[in-house]
Design an enzyme around this catalytic site. Structure first.
Site: not given
Length: 114
Positions: A7, A9-11, A14
């Site tokens: 995802n 948008r998920c730190s 990433r």
């Protein structure tokens, strides 16, 4: 094939992807929020994770409460909820062959390589 359920948008997701790239580990990026997840794919991943179904569910998500789910909900109900609302699936998940791990914390993904 190595695969990461990602995802963007998920730190944590990433960071896990960056860690893999920094180690030159080739992975297929599965954007599980955008791509369809089949029942068989989800069941297979749960088996590879070797965890109870509830451990794959993000129970802090608002939709978890909205759907009336609880930590004691039946596995099939939780699986159906994750298929219909993939935001409920914990991330990132790294799948290597017959094994998988949830990358929380992200460095945990390297446990699969030991």
């Amino acid at each position: 094939m190595n695969e990461i359920w990602h995802n963007p948008r998920c730190s944590k997701s990433r960071i896990a992807l960056t860690l893999l790239k920094d180690q030159s580990i080739d992975v297929h990026i599965f954007y599980y929020l955008e791509e369809n997840i089949s029942y068989e794919q989800l069941i297979s991943t749960i088996k590879k994770l070797s965890i109870p179904v509830i451990e794959l569910v993000r129970s802090n998500e608002k939709i978890f409460r909205t759907l009336g789910l609880s930590r004691t909900s039946d596995d099939e109900i939780l699986i159906k909820a994750m298929l219909e609302n993939p935001i409920l699936i914990e991330r990132p998940i790294l799948v290597l062959g017959t094994k998988a791990i949830i990358g929380r914390p992200p460095e945990r993904i390297f446990d699969l390589f030991n």
